[in-house]
Design an enzyme around this catalytic site. Structure first.
Site, PDB file in Angstrom:
ATOM      1  N   HIS A 142     -46.359  -5.604  28.100  1.00  0.00           N
ATOM      2  CA  HIS A 142     -47.316  -4.482  27.866  1.00  0.00           C
ATOM      3  C   HIS A 142     -48.901  -5.160  28.204  1.00  0.00           C
ATOM      4  O   HIS A 142     -49.781  -4.231  28.775  1.00  0.00           O
ATOM      5  CB  HIS A 142     -47.562  -4.131  26.645  1.00  0.00           C
ATOM      6  CG  HIS A 142     -46.266  -2.904  26.491  1.00  0.00           C
ATOM      7  ND1 HIS A 142     -45.024  -3.415  25.967  1.00  0.00           N
ATOM      8  CD2 HIS A 142     -46.200  -1.841  26.747  1.00  0.00           C
ATOM      9  CE1 HIS A 142     -44.376  -2.301  26.077  1.00  0.00           C
ATOM     10  NE2 HIS A 142     -45.053  -1.357  26.493  1.00  0.00           N
ATOM     11  N   ARG A 161     -48.888   7.031  27.090  1.00  0.00           N
ATOM     12  CA  ARG A 161     -48.269   6.141  25.933  1.00  0.00           C
ATOM     13  C   ARG A 161     -49.152   6.315  24.674  1.00  0.00           C
ATOM     14  O   ARG A 161     -50.189   5.448  24.518  1.00  0.00           O
ATOM     15  CB  ARG A 161     -48.427   4.675  26.245  1.00  0.00           C
ATOM     16  CG  ARG A 161     -47.463   4.249  27.419  1.00  0.00           C
ATOM     17  CD  ARG A 161     -47.357   2.644  27.783  1.00  0.00           C
ATOM     18  NE  ARG A 161     -46.098   2.234  28.509  1.00  0.00           N
ATOM     19  CZ  ARG A 161     -46.383   2.249  29.771  1.00  0.00           C
ATOM     20  NH1 ARG A 161     -47.278   2.352  30.608  1.00  0.00           N
ATOM     21  NH2 ARG A 161     -44.958   1.956  30.591  1.00  0.00           N
ATOM     22  N   ARG A 192     -46.120  11.259  25.325  1.00  0.00           N
ATOM     23  CA  ARG A 192     -44.803  10.568  24.651  1.00  0.00           C
ATOM     24  C   ARG A 192     -45.072  10.404  23.380  1.00  0.00           C
ATOM     25  O   ARG A 192     -46.075   9.669  23.106  1.00  0.00           O
ATOM     26  CB  ARG A 192     -44.519   9.121  25.470  1.00  0.00           C
ATOM     27  CG  ARG A 192     -43.266   8.582  24.970  1.00  0.00           C
ATOM     28  CD  ARG A 192     -42.888   7.400  25.408  1.00  0.00           C
ATOM     29  NE  ARG A 192     -43.808   6.163  25.367  1.00  0.00           N
ATOM     30  CZ  ARG A 192     -43.494   4.985  25.826  1.00  0.00           C
ATOM     31  NH1 ARG A 192     -42.570   4.622  26.576  1.00  0.00           N
ATOM     32  NH2 ARG A 192     -44.645   4.004  25.673  1.00  0.00           N
ATOM     33  N   GLU A 235     -33.710   5.214  28.543  1.00  0.00           N
ATOM     34  CA  GLU A 235     -34.034   3.849  28.436  1.00  0.00           C
ATOM     35  C   GLU A 235     -33.019   2.981  27.612  1.00  0.00           C
ATOM     36  O   GLU A 235     -33.384   1.733  27.521  1.00  0.00           O
ATOM     37  CB  GLU A 235     -35.487   3.446  28.052  1.00  0.00           C
ATOM     38  CG  GLU A 235     -36.074   4.263  26.885  1.00  0.00           C
ATOM     39  CD  GLU A 235     -37.542   3.948  26.662  1.00  0.00           C
ATOM     40  OE1 GLU A 235     -38.322   3.186  27.360  1.00  0.00           O
ATOM     41  OE2 GLU A 235     -38.116   4.656  25.493  1.00  0.00           O
ATOM     42  N   ASN A 285     -38.230   0.012  32.343  1.00  0.00           N
ATOM     43  CA  ASN A 285     -38.608  -1.068  31.652  1.00  0.00           C
ATOM     44  C   ASN A 285     -37.661  -1.825  30.449  1.00  0.00           C
ATOM     45  O   ASN A 285     -37.031  -2.666  30.612  1.00  0.00           O
ATOM     46  CB  ASN A 285     -39.959  -1.334  31.092  1.00  0.00           C
ATOM     47  CG  ASN A 285     -41.057  -0.913  32.308  1.00  0.00           C
ATOM     48  OD1 ASN A 285     -40.910  -1.038  33.440  1.00  0.00           O
ATOM     49  ND2 ASN A 285     -42.143  -0.266  31.816  1.00  0.00           N
ATOM     50  N   ASP A 286     -37.362  -0.743  29.996  1.00  0.00           N
ATOM     51  CA  ASP A 286     -36.633  -0.960  28.656  1.00  0.00           C
ATOM     52  C   ASP A 286     -35.120  -0.755  29.321  1.00  0.00           C
ATOM     53  O   ASP A 286     -34.173  -1.530  28.636  1.00  0.00           O
ATOM     54  CB  ASP A 286     -36.896  -0.018  27.472  1.00  0.00           C
ATOM     55  CG  ASP A 286     -37.900  -0.452  26.808  1.00  0.00           C
ATOM     56  OD1 ASP A 286     -37.920  -1.410  26.291  1.00  0.00           O
ATOM     57  OD2 ASP A 286     -38.987   0.357  26.416  1.00  0.00           O
ATOM     58  N   ARG A 343     -37.474  -8.254  27.776  1.00  0.00           N
ATOM     59  CA  ARG A 343     -38.562  -7.819  28.640  1.00  0.00           C
ATOM     60  C   ARG A 343     -39.711  -8.951  28.838  1.00  0.00           C
ATOM     61  O   ARG A 343     -40.677  -8.661  29.849  1.00  0.00           O
ATOM     62  CB  ARG A 343     -39.020  -6.404  28.498  1.00  0.00           C
ATOM     63  CG  ARG A 343     -39.692  -5.969  27.488  1.00  0.00           C
ATOM     64  CD  ARG A 343     -40.023  -4.184  27.451  1.00  0.00           C
ATOM     65  NE  ARG A 343     -41.262  -3.839  28.038  1.00  0.00           N
ATOM     66  CZ  ARG A 343     -41.343  -2.622  28.329  1.00  0.00           C
ATOM     67  NH1 ARG A 343     -40.665  -1.701  27.501  1.00  0.00           N
ATOM     68  NH2 ARG A 343     -42.773  -2.117  28.655  1.00  0.00           N
ATOM     69  N   CYS A 348     -40.682   6.621  35.176  1.00  0.00           N
ATOM     70  CA  CYS A 348     -41.915   6.078  34.626  1.00  0.00           C
ATOM     71  C   CYS A 348     -41.958   4.611  34.372  1.00  0.00           C
ATOM     72  O   CYS A 348     -43.154   4.143  33.997  1.00  0.00           O
ATOM     73  CB  CYS A 348     -42.493   6.886  33.591  1.00  0.00           C
ATOM     74  SG  CYS A 348     -41.535   6.814  32.078  1.00  0.00           S
TER      75      CYS A 348
END
Ligand code: PEP
Ligand code: MG
Length: 656
Positions: free
Chosen positions: A261, A368, A404, A503, A526-527, A537, A574
């Site tokens: 992040h 987010r 989200r 994800e 990403n996940d 990650r 995304c």
């Protein structure tokens, strides 16, 4: 040894006064001089992971200092007295060191009073008692006892309600660090032979930073002046967000990857960053001149004239390229043969909505919303959330905004919910799991979104869904939120599309069922990569395994795109993969037409897609799907596309 009344919280914190008030003063960290190059210091090039593109030159400010590695040895009863004496000697050495520094600081009153406060803490009875207990009862060596005692005291500070007292936990850790270092200091020389000349600017800055800066400093970000490059072990998303108004031109962290992040935030804020640079805290001193290259993933420490000239030229070329791309950002997003593609923005902070619009985004594909929970101990109210959602939706209207629901847990913002520590937080009470465990808080969140739907095209997306039951439960709660909003006479859209992030591998495997019941699907690579390949990650050392080019990931993505086509559901992606030019072309070839990425990357990806036809991308994707390893895929994709993307991939002028 100086002994003072205890200022540290014991098991009964109310009995003790706060630490000396002097600590309350907020020393600003002056920016280090940009031209500082210590005589004789050698240039060093460190390698890390390119976290956020761009080239930056500035003075280093090292945050958090060096964590001391201390011995952890059990002692036998005959050693206890000697260990306690070693502790007392270390306290004296640490105190001497601080007194010496205070003398050299002279007139700088704020700093000197902070040092006095630390001196008191070092001599505090509560600390001495806690250390002695660790030695006698737990049979720990002196260093281990100091570390354990300081952590326990800091933990008690951290648990207090008063935000000022909570912050003091960092001071205790700092004092602990000094004390641990004192174990390896040589005995003090007599004062007459010591250097008492005034401290240099560099060491003052270092001192101030080490005092003011805990490892994660959040709201305590100091004020900088002059182009500054932050060097830290890690930066929380809150730390990164706090840099918006600072002259921070780049940052370097020891941990992290492109999808952690900190990198996501750096790209959102358009701050060049290199992450995952091993031992950078050991190699850089506050005040060092540093060049970071967020395209190559390199950090040049104390550059010479040649390295500086090269960095300046690269920075200029990168800025010029960005300008060129930006001039064409409002052209349609399409492939070379005119196939339309939608490029939407990922946003973390409300202000990015404007940036997204200005970069020509076709809407927001991922908001987010967990960033509303930064640095809070209780969730924001429904009204506070609603005002922000409405502002974002209005800024983008008539384009769609995908909100989200909060993805809290894992590496993000657990403090708000006081989630108990877990062995594997990434596999724990995160995202939709946390939301469903707190329906009261989740309903407020949903109602705020429902109310914002009256002001534009709102869609709601659920993170980390692993099974269909979660989608159904959220749908039921969403219906309840809609009824509650209507019952109050507040406006909302008749229909709010409810989609899921794909994800978690189980959701990808069962994607046909999700496609039947969800309004849309959004691939969170990403996940998905983290969970499918079992690679944390945020792990720098395993980052080489977490490749978006891994054929297993490509197969999962293909399956999701196919399910979307079969059931007539939009499929977006995304994850950070969408903003990698080579990966974006591969995704185009796999059939993806809807991408969402940090706003700053949109012009570059638009340009990327314009250079290749869908047929070319499809041919390469077919070849990639037949490969056996990530390396084979990467070679195949790079061989096909890199020559056409040379300028975009390297930041250098095209040689096409
Ligand atoms: C993802 O996992 O790919 C994603 C976009 O969500 P986040 O990075 O916020 O977990
Ligand atoms: Mg995710």
């Amino acid at each position: 040894m100086t002994r003072g009344p205890s200022a540290l919280p014991s098991d009964a914190p109310d009995e003790h006064p706060a630490p000396a008030d002097a600590v309350r003063s907020d020393p600003a960290a002056p920016g280090a001089r940009v031209d500082s190059k210590p005589p004789g210091a050698r240039t060093e090039t460190l390698r890390g992971i390119a976290g956020s593109p761009g080239v930056a030159i500035g003075a280093a400010v090292v945050m958090g200092g060096h964590r001391t590695n201390h011995p952890r040895r059990r002692v036998v009863s005959s050693e206890i007295t000697a260990e306690i004496e070693r502790f007392e000697a270390a306290v004296e050495r640490a105190q001497d060191e601080l007194r010496d520094m205070a003398k050299r600081i002279g007139d700088h009153r704020a700093e000197a009073s902070i040092l006095e406060a630390y001196l008191l803490m070092l001599g505090d009875e509560a600390l001495a008692d806690a250390v002695k207990r660790q030695v006698t009862e737990e049979r720990r060596c002196a260093e281990w006892a100091v570390a354990a005692a300081c952590e326990a005291i800091a933990g008690r500070f951290a648990a207090l309600d008063d935000p000022y007292l909570r912050e003091r936990s960092h001071d205790v850790l700092f004092v602990g660090e000094r004390l641990l270092r004192a174990f390896s200091l040589p005995p003090q020389e007599p004062p007459s032979s010591r250097d008492t000349s005034p401290l240099s600017t560099r060491s003052l800055i270092e001192l101030q930073n080490s005092i003011a800066m805990p490892a994660t400093f959040g709201a305590a970000l100091p004020r900088f002046s002059g182009p500054t490059i932050l060097i830290a072990h890690d930066l929380s998303p809150a730390d990164t967000a706090a840099m918006v108004d600072e002259p921070v031109v780049g940052f370097v962290t020891e941990v992290g990857t492109r999808t952690s992040h900190t990198s996501i935030m750096a790209r959102a804020l358009e701050i060049p960053a290199v992450v995952g640079v091993s031992d950078v805290l050991q190699r850089v001193i506050t005040g060092d001149l540093v060049v970071i290259d967020g395209l190559r993933g390199t950090v040049v420490v104390r550059p010479g004239p040649a390295e500086l000239a090269d960095a300046r030229a690269r920075a200029e070329r990168y800025v010029a390229l960005g300008k060129e791309l930006s001039e064409s950002r409002h052209r349609a997003a399409q492939s070379k043969d005119g196939v339309k593609v939608s490029l939407r923005a990922n946003v973390e902070l409300p202000a990015e909505a404007i940036l997204a619009r200005d970069q020509g985004a076709d809407g927001i594909g991922l908001y987010r919303t967990e960033f509303l929970y930064i640095d809070r101990t209780s969730p924001p109210s429904e009204d506070q959330q609603f005002e922000i959602f409405r502002a974002v939706v209005e800024a983008l209207r008539p384009k769609p905004v995908t909100l989200r629901t909060f993805d809290i847990g894992g590496d993000k913002f657990v403090s708000t919910f006081q989630v108990p520590p877990e062995m594997n937080p990434m596999l724990g009470l995160r995202a939709v799991r946390l939301a469903l465990s707190r329906p009261d808080v989740f309903l407020e969140h949903l109602r705020a979104m429902v109310r914002a739907s009256a002001y534009g095209d709102v869609r709601i997306m659920i993170p980390m869904v692993a099974g269909l039951g979660e989608l159904r439960q959220v749908r039921a709660l969403l219906h309840r939120a809609q009824e509650q909003v209507r019952a109050r006479g507040q406006a909302c859209a008749d229909e709010i599309p409810l989609g899921v992030m794909i994800e978690v591998p189980s959701a990808a495997v069962m994607v046909d069922h999700f496609a039947r019941e969800a309004a849309f699907l959004s691939l969170g690579t990403n996940d998905l990569i983290q969970y499918a390949l079992a690679v944390d990650r945020t792990s720098r050392s395993l980052a080489y395994l977490a490749s978006p080019f891994d054929p297993s990931i490509l197969r999962l993505i293909t399956k999701v795109i196919q399910a979307g086509q079969d059931f007539g559901r939009p499929v977006s992606l995304c994850g950070a993969m969408a903003s990698d030019p080579l990966a974006a072309l591969l995704l185009l070839g796999l059939g993806l037409r809807d991408f969402s990425m940090e706003a700053a990357a949109i012009p570059e990806i638009k340009e990327t897609l314009r250079r290749i036809t869908v047929a070319e991308a499809e041919a390469v994707a077919a070849e990639a799907l037949a490969c056996a390893t990530a390396e084979e895929v990467e070679c195949c994709v790079a061989a096909a596309f890199a020559p056409d993307l040379y300028d975009l991939l390297t930041g250098e002028r095209a040689t096409r």
